[in-house]
Every structure is written in C-alpha cells, then in structure tokens.
Design a protein around this motif. Sequence first.
Motif, PDB file in Angstrom:
ATOM      1  N   MET A  73      40.037  35.543  33.146  1.00 41.67           N
ATOM      2  CA  MET A  73      40.430  34.754  31.975  1.00 41.67           C
ATOM      3  C   MET A  73      39.827  35.348  30.713  1.00 41.67           C
ATOM      4  SD  MET A  73      42.409  32.380  32.979  1.00 41.67           S
ATOM      5  CE  MET A  73      42.870  33.564  34.225  1.00 41.67           C
TER       6      MET A  73
ATOM      7  N   ASP B  34      35.333  26.284  36.797  1.00 41.10           N
ATOM      8  CA  ASP B  34      36.044  26.903  35.679  1.00 41.10           C
ATOM      9  C   ASP B  34      35.338  26.564  34.386  1.00 41.10           C
ATOM     10  OD1 ASP B  34      39.298  26.426  37.145  1.00 41.10           O
ATOM     11  OD2 ASP B  34      38.133  28.244  36.928  1.00 41.10           O
ATOM     12  N   CYS B  86      42.395  27.841  30.352  1.00 37.94           N
ATOM     13  CA  CYS B  86      43.360  28.184  31.385  1.00 37.94           C
ATOM     14  C   CYS B  86      44.333  29.242  30.878  1.00 37.94           C
ATOM     15  CB  CYS B  86      44.103  26.944  31.853  1.00 37.94           C
ATOM     16  SG  CYS B  86      43.000  25.841  32.724  1.00 37.94           S
ATOM     17  N   GLN B  87      43.958  30.489  30.977  1.00 37.08           N
ATOM     18  CA  GLN B  87      44.777  31.552  30.413  1.00 37.08           C
ATOM     19  C   GLN B  87      45.690  32.216  31.425  1.00 37.08           C
ATOM     20  OE1 GLN B  87      44.868  31.392  27.493  1.00 37.08           O
ATOM     21  NE2 GLN B  87      42.909  30.568  26.862  1.00 37.08           N
ATOM     22  N   GLN B  88      45.627  31.776  32.674  1.00 34.66           N
ATOM     23  CA  GLN B  88      46.505  32.455  33.630  1.00 34.66           C
ATOM     24  C   GLN B  88      47.916  31.892  33.586  1.00 34.66           C
ATOM     25  OE1 GLN B  88      44.355  30.083  34.321  1.00 34.66           O
ATOM     26  NE2 GLN B  88      44.319  29.511  36.472  1.00 34.66           N
TER      27      GLN B  88
END
Lengths: 369, 275
Positions: A73, B34, B86-88
Amino acid sequence: MAVSGSWQPDAPAALLVGLFADPGRARQLLPGQWDLALQQAQNTGLAGRLADVLREGGAWASLSQRVKHVLTMAEMHTARFRQEAQWEAKSMRAVMRDIGQPLILLKGGAYVVRDLAAGRGRVLSDIDILVPRERLQAVENIFLARGWRPMKQNEYDDHYYRDWGHELPPMQHMRRGTVVDIHHTILPPTARYTVDGTLLLAAAQGIPGEPDMMTLQPVDMMLHSVAHLFADGAMDNGLRDLIDQQALLRQFGTEPGFWRMLLLRADELGLQRPLFYALDALERHLEYPVPMEVMAEVSTWAPSGWGLLRPLFARCLRPRHSSVEGPDVAAARFAIYLRSHYLRMPMTMLIPHLTRKAVRRWRQDEAAA
Amino acid sequence: MRLRTNSRRLRERVAQMYAGYPGTVEAAEDVVADFTVDFRRFLGLPRFDWRLAFRVNGGLRLSAQSERLSFALFEWGANWCVSTYCQQYLAIHAAVVERNGHALVLPGQPGSGKSTLCATLVARGWRLLTDETAMFRLEDGLMVPVVRPISLKNQAIDVVEGLWPDATFGPRFTDTEKGTVAHVRAPDASIADMFVPAPPRAVLFPTFIEDQPVEIKPYEKAEGFMFLASNSFNYDVLGAAAFHCLVRVVEQCRMATIRYGDGTAAAEAIEAEWP
C-alpha cells in the motif's frame, strides 16, 4: 552485510532503525513487533523506503502476507509521488530553457531523477531547485509567467525570505498545485553555517539521458542532507533524513576516493561539525560501517559539550510514534527547535525577529477575539 | 482494524454494532493490523466533560470529541482510515447493494438520499456491501464489500425505523455538524457474506425531491465516468490503473439516474428494473 547481533527488537526505539541497518533481521520479528515497526514507519514517512530496503536486502520473500500487504500500500503511494516528481522536473526544465538555465535539482527530486536508492519508496512534496543568485529574479519571473504563483506570505515573511534567506518564498502551480522551492544556496547567508552557492553550482553534474537537467555532485548531495539535518532546521523529519544519508553512503561510499573527497569538501564548505554529527549518528543508530580512519578524523571536529548535544539528537532522530515519544523527547525537540533559531540568525537579528513574530501573533489573537 | 480504547461505553457500542464480525474487540497484540485506531478517554477542561482523543497508528491526535458522541466518532474515524489506507482498490463515494448476483452502485451527492435508499433496499432483503465506500478491484472491476453500519441523518432515521422494524439501531447523536445522526447495524446475512465480491451491473445516481414520482432515466456514460472519478478517494493515487478499471466499469454497467420522493416507491421501481 555483517552487523552486530545484539539487536533488541523489543525496545521500540531500536526496532525500525534495526531493520534499516540490517533488513535480514526481518525474519526474527514476531507479528506484534512487525505491527509496531510498520506503524512507526508509516508515521515517519518511511514505509515505502522500508519496503525498498527489504526488497534490496533479499528479505521480501520471508515477509508474511499481512506485512507485504501493508508495505505494498505504501509503495503504491510513493510510486505515485515518484511519477509526479519526474513529470514536474520535466515541466520545470522546459520553463528554465526559456531563460537558458539548466534545471538543477536538490534533495528528493535529485534522488528520483538520478534513480538513486534514496529516491525509491520516498515521500516527496515540494521540488527544490538551485539557481545562481544573480539569476534569481529572472527565474522567479519565468516561473510566474508559466503559471506558478507565490504562496501567500505576509510582507514580513516575504522580506525575510528574500533578504536573509537562501530561497525564495515557495511558489505553487496554479492548476497542478505542485510547489517549487527556488534556492540560491543550501543554507541561509545569515546563519552560523553558510555555504556559497557558486561552489555548489561549479561542481554540479549532468544526468545521463536528461539534457539540461543536473544535480549536485555526490559529496555535495550528502553534505546538503547533512547540513539540512544538523546545521539548519528543527529535525522534524530527522530519521527520514538520516535514512537518506545512509542510502547515499551505500550508493557512493564504495567509489574510490569518495571518503577523502567528502572530508575535503566538508572542510571547504565549512560543514565539518555537521558531518561529524551525521557520521556519529549513522554509526550509532544505523550501525553504518564508517571507515575507521574517517571516523578518527571527523571526531576531532566534535565540539566541547558534545555530551549534552548528543542525547538531544538521539531523541529527535527517533520515529514519530507514541511508543518512543515521551516527555523527554518533547523536551529534546523543543531544545532543538530553539537551537534551529540560534543557528539561523545572529542574536542582533533573532531578538527583533522573534519579537515581531510574537507581536503579530498577539495582534491576530486580539483581532480574532 | 485494531481498536484500542479505555472507554467502556465505546467498547460496548462497538460490540453491539459489530456483533457477528470475525475477530474480537479486545486488543489483539500479536497481529499485523492494517491500521490501529486509538480512542483515549480524558477529562476535558475547562468544562469538565469526558472526551475521547482519536489517533491512528500511534500518530498525532486527529480529533477530540465528547464521549457522548463516541460511536459517531468511531465510525467517522474508521471511514477516514478506510479511505486513507485501502489502496489496493479503487474507492468511490457510493453505496453498494446486491441482489441475485448483481451489484447496484449508488453514488452519493449530498442530499441525494443514497444512504436512505440503500437502507430501504437492504430492509427489503438486498445484501449490503457498503453504504459509503464502494471498492472496485483493479484487476477485474469486481466490488469488494466493506460491511459496516449504515449511517442515517435527521428525518431518514424515522423513515427507516418505520419500514425496518427488525433493525438494530445505535444511539441517536443530536447536535452534530450534520444534525442528528444514527447508525443501523448491518444484517446478519450481509455480515456472513462480507468476503463475497459481486460484479457491478448498474450505476444509479439518486436524487431525492419532495413529492417527486419515481423517474428512472438513462445517464450519459462519459458524464458518469467523470462523476465517479471526481468522487473517488484515491483515483489520483492509483493513476492509470484507476482509469482502466473505471473504463471497464462504465462500459459494462448500465448508467441511470433516479428521481424520487418516496423511498419505497423508488425501491419497487428499482426491483422492477433490475429483477
């Protein structure tokens, strides 16, 4: 790389730096320790750099899925910064061509266009460039003509930048919102440590494959980072800057004559003491193998009262995270903040400057009340 | 997400609204999360009221609010984390519901009534994927659920309470910036399917107008694309990947607007249009 085996990952202050010193240690960490290391890295803007260091160090495959996920990320973010920086650099080069001036990049922008390790996984914000002092006005004018606007400053700050500073007030592109900092040297002329910009310009190097784009020579890139961290500011991004220096030394330290040149240049630019601070910190916190004869020579540049300053630096170089930031760290940061003022200006300027700032703030509060 | 708090009130409310979710509310120290949200209870001065300080990942304090608003602050903080970390996936501000294997995306302009329409459909048996953050998988455009409590404002709270008697409501928070806010726990079936993605079938732009009879009209795809891109949390970070993902979505989905004055009538029209 062989490093000492006495690392204690349970000590929060040693956790992140230990990984940067030897990425092979990644295998030792428990999930709870990884969680803390990642939080520390994220808060300090080092998650992308950590990912790169782990990849380069051959430790990526040993990471758990969760850890890889969090680091990926971060890599997505920093990849974006990198792309934008490259685009901005090209755009600025075109602007500078209009006045026949090569684009000389400093700091992160330079690391990215040269594809140095220090530029991979990096968080970038403004683009910093260096121009000859006599062309400062011409450069400012061309940037204004091409769509950059000075960021809102009050008259006093503006005058402070132009008369006493080493850079123009930052300019922001009207549409893209990106910011450029135009420097004529790397430290304020009024400061205790100051460097003549013409010396840096004379040694600037071109970039293969990129005409009209240049950076400082490697020893000057290193000394710039060192000067910024130990001779200028308040160490807000202390660990990040130290990690940059580690990456630069790893990149160039094996080149023949590099260390000799670094010491000579530090002498020439009057940055011996800051270089000593940097090498001491790199050796101490990042276990960097500084050659013994180099360390012996720079140690002669240590100031008296070093014993008082060293623990302040140590605290300001910690990651930004609640696990390592107690009241002693807050006190150290404040002391370094005061030091940054003392370094930037002689007393005869400092007192009126701080007084003016205080009066202005008081007036703003009165108006708002 | 890891939650750390010394507020019993918050802990109990989160346990209630997130009952049935995998994992526990207790701090799990030997896990890589996360992100970690921290709500520390402290006595605020000078008013001597209990307040909660909100931090993410041990960093700077982002906000401090009265403990009275604890669950609202928690939801707001969780939203912030999801959109930041949440970059996916390509994240777009929209509600997503699913029925018979096809997902309906409801992008939310303020005042559109998207959350209310979303709640109405869920009350009628549609699966809830999200009421706030639509997540598109970059590689195939499938929608990934982010099942969290639905947030409702002002009159919508009464309306939804009326047509969804079985719903578990959280407390009403009066005097917030947005007026009165309340949350509805997601249905058990939606929670059970939280790892089941769904292909998007249509993008429906809702507009609530008092006394408006239901009207569903086609929407120009190019305009729809621009709206979705500008309402994305991370389109600019993902760059080209986001562009290609969104192109696929826009090409494959029907795009329409729906104007309505009555939620139930709108729901019936939607169910007729997309059986």
